[in-house]
Design a protein around this motif. Structure first.
Motif, PDB file in Angstrom:
ATOM      1  N   LEU A   1     -13.694 -20.039 -10.416  1.00  0.00           N
ATOM      2  CA  LEU A   1     -12.999 -18.951 -11.099  1.00  0.00           C
ATOM      3  C   LEU A   1     -11.546 -18.848 -10.650  1.00  0.00           C
ATOM      4  CD1 LEU A   1     -15.766 -16.183 -11.017  1.00  0.00           C
ATOM      5  CD2 LEU A   1     -14.860 -17.324 -13.060  1.00  0.00           C
ATOM      6  N   LEU A   2     -11.308 -18.978  -9.346  1.00  0.00           N
ATOM      7  CA  LEU A   2      -9.933 -18.895  -8.835  1.00  0.00           C
ATOM      8  C   LEU A   2      -9.119 -20.114  -9.257  1.00  0.00           C
ATOM      9  CD1 LEU A   2     -10.636 -17.436  -5.291  1.00  0.00           C
ATOM     10  CD2 LEU A   2      -9.516 -16.276  -7.199  1.00  0.00           C
ATOM     11  N   GLY A   3      -9.783 -21.244  -9.436  1.00  0.00           N
ATOM     12  CA  GLY A   3      -9.068 -22.419  -9.927  1.00  0.00           C
ATOM     13  C   GLY A   3      -8.620 -22.217 -11.366  1.00  0.00           C
ATOM     14  N   ARG A   4      -9.462 -21.631 -12.157  1.00  0.00           N
ATOM     15  CA  ARG A   4      -9.119 -21.363 -13.556  1.00  0.00           C
ATOM     16  C   ARG A   4      -8.089 -20.255 -13.700  1.00  0.00           C
ATOM     17  NH1 ARG A   4     -13.414 -22.580 -17.620  1.00  0.00           N
ATOM     18  NH2 ARG A   4     -12.911 -20.564 -18.556  1.00  0.00           N
ATOM     19  N   ASP A   5      -8.175 -19.247 -12.832  1.00  0.00           N
ATOM     20  CA  ASP A   5      -7.252 -18.121 -12.909  1.00  0.00           C
ATOM     21  C   ASP A   5      -7.014 -17.567 -11.505  1.00  0.00           C
ATOM     22  OD1 ASP A   5      -5.716 -15.923 -13.441  1.00  0.00           O
ATOM     23  OD2 ASP A   5      -7.143 -14.967 -14.811  1.00  0.00           O
ATOM     24  N   PRO A   6      -5.981 -18.036 -10.805  1.00  0.00           N
ATOM     25  CA  PRO A   6      -5.718 -17.590  -9.429  1.00  0.00           C
ATOM     26  C   PRO A   6      -5.209 -16.156  -9.333  1.00  0.00           C
ATOM     27  CG  PRO A   6      -3.998 -19.083 -10.158  1.00  0.00           C
ATOM     28  CD  PRO A   6      -5.033 -19.085 -11.244  1.00  0.00           C
ATOM     29  N   ARG A   7      -5.158 -15.429 -10.456  1.00  0.00           N
ATOM     30  CA  ARG A   7      -4.709 -14.028 -10.411  1.00  0.00           C
ATOM     31  C   ARG A   7      -5.866 -13.055 -10.229  1.00  0.00           C
ATOM     32  NH1 ARG A   7      -2.024 -14.115 -16.150  1.00  0.00           N
ATOM     33  NH2 ARG A   7      -4.037 -15.179 -16.431  1.00  0.00           N
ATOM     34  N   ILE A   8      -7.111 -13.513 -10.425  1.00  0.00           N
ATOM     35  CA  ILE A   8      -8.222 -12.576 -10.369  1.00  0.00           C
ATOM     36  C   ILE A   8      -8.608 -12.257  -8.928  1.00  0.00           C
ATOM     37  CG2 ILE A   8      -9.146 -13.365 -12.577  1.00  0.00           C
ATOM     38  CD1 ILE A   8     -11.306 -14.869 -11.043  1.00  0.00           C
ATOM     39  N   ARG A   9      -9.180 -11.059  -8.734  1.00  0.00           N
ATOM     40  CA  ARG A   9      -9.672 -10.614  -7.433  1.00  0.00           C
ATOM     41  C   ARG A   9     -11.197 -10.619  -7.466  1.00  0.00           C
ATOM     42  NH1 ARG A   9      -6.397 -11.146  -3.500  1.00  0.00           N
ATOM     43  NH2 ARG A   9      -7.811  -9.771  -2.336  1.00  0.00           N
ATOM     44  N   ILE A  10     -11.785 -11.327  -6.508  1.00  0.00           N
ATOM     45  CA  ILE A  10     -13.236 -11.478  -6.433  1.00  0.00           C
ATOM     46  C   ILE A  10     -13.758 -10.799  -5.174  1.00  0.00           C
ATOM     47  CG2 ILE A  10     -15.155 -13.118  -6.291  1.00  0.00           C
ATOM     48  CD1 ILE A  10     -13.384 -15.172  -7.687  1.00  0.00           C
ATOM     49  N   ALA A  11     -14.850 -10.074  -5.293  1.00  0.00           N
ATOM     50  CA  ALA A  11     -15.554  -9.508  -4.137  1.00  0.00           C
ATOM     51  C   ALA A  11     -16.934 -10.139  -4.067  1.00  0.00           C
ATOM     52  CB  ALA A  11     -15.663  -7.996  -4.256  1.00  0.00           C
ATOM     53  N   VAL A  12     -17.275 -10.689  -2.906  1.00  0.00           N
ATOM     54  CA  VAL A  12     -18.597 -11.253  -2.666  1.00  0.00           C
ATOM     55  C   VAL A  12     -19.288 -10.375  -1.632  1.00  0.00           C
ATOM     56  CG1 VAL A  12     -19.921 -13.218  -1.808  1.00  0.00           C
ATOM     57  CG2 VAL A  12     -17.885 -13.602  -3.220  1.00  0.00           C
ATOM     58  N   ALA A  13     -20.426  -9.784  -2.008  1.00  0.00           N
ATOM     59  CA  ALA A  13     -21.147  -8.871  -1.127  1.00  0.00           C
ATOM     60  C   ALA A  13     -22.529  -9.421  -0.824  1.00  0.00           C
ATOM     61  CB  ALA A  13     -21.264  -7.493  -1.770  1.00  0.00           C
ATOM     62  N   SER A  14     -22.985  -9.180   0.412  1.00  0.00           N
ATOM     63  CA  SER A  14     -24.335  -9.574   0.797  1.00  0.00           C
ATOM     64  C   SER A  14     -24.880  -8.540   1.772  1.00  0.00           C
ATOM     65  CB  SER A  14     -24.331 -10.963   1.423  1.00  0.00           C
ATOM     66  OG  SER A  14     -25.656 -11.450   1.553  1.00  0.00           O
ATOM     67  N   TYR A  15     -26.089  -8.783   2.299  1.00  0.00           N
ATOM     68  CA  TYR A  15     -26.728  -7.765   3.131  1.00  0.00           C
ATOM     69  C   TYR A  15     -26.010  -7.560   4.463  1.00  0.00           C
ATOM     70  CZ  TYR A  15     -29.098 -11.657   5.578  1.00  0.00           C
ATOM     71  OH  TYR A  15     -29.385 -12.800   6.278  1.00  0.00           O
ATOM     72  N   SER A  16     -25.227  -8.530   4.911  1.00  0.00           N
ATOM     73  CA  SER A  16     -24.490  -8.365   6.161  1.00  0.00           C
ATOM     74  C   SER A  16     -23.063  -8.862   5.998  1.00  0.00           C
ATOM     75  CB  SER A  16     -25.174  -9.118   7.308  1.00  0.00           C
ATOM     76  OG  SER A  16     -24.991 -10.518   7.175  1.00  0.00           O
ATOM     77  N   PHE A  17     -22.188  -8.296   6.791  1.00  0.00           N
ATOM     78  CA  PHE A  17     -20.788  -8.698   6.795  1.00  0.00           C
ATOM     79  C   PHE A  17     -20.670 -10.165   7.208  1.00  0.00           C
ATOM     80  CE2 PHE A  17     -16.608  -8.850   9.001  1.00  0.00           C
ATOM     81  CZ  PHE A  17     -15.811  -8.518   7.931  1.00  0.00           C
ATOM     82  N   ALA A  18     -21.514 -10.588   8.174  1.00  0.00           N
ATOM     83  CA  ALA A  18     -21.445 -11.960   8.674  1.00  0.00           C
ATOM     84  C   ALA A  18     -21.833 -12.966   7.593  1.00  0.00           C
ATOM     85  CB  ALA A  18     -22.352 -12.111   9.894  1.00  0.00           C
ATOM     86  N   LEU A  19     -22.915 -12.678   6.856  1.00  0.00           N
ATOM     87  CA  LEU A  19     -23.341 -13.609   5.813  1.00  0.00           C
ATOM     88  C   LEU A  19     -22.311 -13.681   4.694  1.00  0.00           C
ATOM     89  CD1 LEU A  19     -25.421 -15.489   4.589  1.00  0.00           C
ATOM     90  CD2 LEU A  19     -26.565 -13.500   3.603  1.00  0.00           C
TER      91      LEU A  19
END
Length: 486
Positions: A70-88
């Protein structure tokens, strides 16, 4: 890398994955999974929830390859990746950064750079790059990785990827944890989204009231079975897909496997999955089949089992409940009624396959079990089914089976609930019944007292019919050749 390959990798997530990670295994499941993620990347699907069994590559596709693409196609977008722990979540973010730093990635997407990978020294001074967050140099886009209680304050989120928000069964079965995740999703994650944002929820299912389950109850959801459904999805509607470790039901365009086939046989064979299912059918239904059932509120307790049939059998009988609608399953149970007053289940046909297949399967089962009395509910096509089974038995020379058709007038819900305790007390199952008939066992063991909470009631209906038959046998007119109908 040649030009056509580079161009194709910019246009297709699957081609991109094959370019930057040539060792990716392309099973039919993975091709379907990446096709779904591609529809999400192109914006044809804006809200998607995908249930995938553990250790099938869902996180690598959704939380590593997809953000980088997604960032390769459009480096202007903001992505958030969430999981059960901050470390993961941070590990996902670090894997994305490593991928975007490789030469194969920069060949496909030369304009998308992160700090430390390009010549733009002046612009890099203001670009962020930490273990959990980074910017695309010169464009303002980037990625932030957060735990499920992490803050997104001040950050615009164009794409939210929530990957396994529950660590294990202990967390998923905690009402407090489930409520906290629900509150975080609404009070934190969704407040950073806007009209054009996209949301992707991926994970294994642990509990029917997890985030996916609750969203299915409260928002518009389309269950995907055909690729054409990815076109023209209404704004605000979720697209839901569940990949079962062991296929149930007939093949679909999205999942063309035959019933009983494994999702990734090279990694998790059908035999290995069957062992997991026999160890804990309820947990298996949740984790591997995407069909979580809460243990509280179950209608039936544990069934008694037997290793060998007792002496003093009274008769070999059968009860068949034909499918009422396209979503119902035919349930045909052979059993032995004994002098001790118990009914010993000996064989089961439990399937959603078409009548022309089930007629043959039931007739064969009646023959191999030496059935002398078979009762078939004649409601909703049952009469035609019974006649077809009768014809097949005649064709193979079976004359000693009395086939009795009858109309079931009792209310199904009332019958099942009323006789539940008697079913558990009077019916005995083979010791290996969970392995021999896994779908039947899962639907019976997971049946809830709240009737509307159940996807299928065919197994409990047939077991109830057996108890009713033995407590109050029905009469019928015997036909020539040993068959009868009413």
């Amino acid at each position: 890398m040649n030009r056509p390959q580079e161009e194709w990798a910019r246009r297709s997530l699957a081609a991109f994955a094959a370019t930057v990670r040539p060792d990716v295994e392309w099973t039919p499941f993975h091709r379907a999974y990446y096709r779904l993620l591609d529809a999400f990347a192109e914006g044809r699907i804006r809200r998607m929830m995908v249930s995938v069994p553990p250790q099938h590559g869902k996180s690598f596709g959704a939380s590593v390859l997809l953000p980088a693409y997604l960032l390769g196609r459009d480096p202007r977008i903001r992505i958030a990746v969430a999981s059960y722990s901050f470390a993961l979540a941070g590990r996902f973010g670090q894997q994305v950064q490593r991928l975007m730093s490789e030469g194969s990635y920069r060949t496909v997407f030369p304009a998308t750079l992160i700090k430390g990978t390009g010549p733009r020294v002046q612009q890099e001074r203001t670009a962020r790059r930490t273990a959990q967050e980074f910017d695309c140099v010169g464009f303002g886009g980037g990625l932030k990785a957060v735990g499920r209680t992490g803050s997104l304050t001040g950050d615009r989120v164009d794409v939210l990827v929530a990957d396994d928000l529950y660590k294990d069964a202990l967390e998923a079965h905690s009402p407090l944890v489930r409520e906290r995740i629900w509150e975080w999703y609404h009070a934190v994650a969704r407040t950073r989204l806007h009209d054009a944002s996209r949301e992707l929820l991926v994970g294994t299912r642990w509990h029917e009231d997890d985030l996916i389950g609750r969203l299915k109850r409260t928002e518009q959801v389309v269950e995907l079975s055909e690729w054409g459904q990815t076109e023209g999805v209404p704004t605000g509607t979720w697209v839901a897909v569940s990949f079962e470790a062991l296929k149930t039901g007939p093949p679909t365009e999205l999942d063309p496997r035959e019933e009983g086939e494994a999702l990734w046989p090279g990694r998790h064979s059908a035999g290995w999955l069957a062992q997991r299912r026999s160890a804990d059918p309820t947990l298996f239904e949740a984790l591997f089949q995407g069909n979580p059932v809460v243990r509280e509120g179950l209608l039936y307790g544990d069934f008694g089992t037997y290793a060998a049939l007792p002496a003093g059998l009274l008769r070999r009988a059968n009860y068949t409940d034909t499918a009422d609608t396209g979503e119902d399953r035919l349930c045909s149970i052979c059993y032995a009624a004994a002098e001790d007053g118990l009914c010993y289940v000996t064989d089961v046909v439990y399937t959603s396959r078409p009548m022309e297949e089930t007629e043959a399967a039931v007739a064969a089962m009646l023959e191999r079990n030496g059935t002398t009395l078979a009762q078939v509910e004649s409601n909703n096509g049952g009469r035609g089914f019974g006649r077809a089974v009768e014809r097949r038995l005649r064709e193979v020379g079976v004359r000693g089976c009395t086939l009795r058709l009858f109309h079931q007038r009792g209310n199904k819900e009332a019958r099942i609930l009323t006789h539940a305790a008697t079913v558990v007390r009077q019916v005995r199952m083979p010791e290996d019944w969970r392995v021999r008939w896994p779908e039947f066992a899962a639907d019976v063991c997971g049946f809830r007292r709240v009737f509307r909470a159940n996807a299928h009631d065919d197994g409990p209906d047939a077991l109830t019919g057996i108890v009713e038959t033995e407590l109050a046998p029905r009469g019928g007119r015997i036909l020539a050749g040993g068959f009868s109908k009413r």
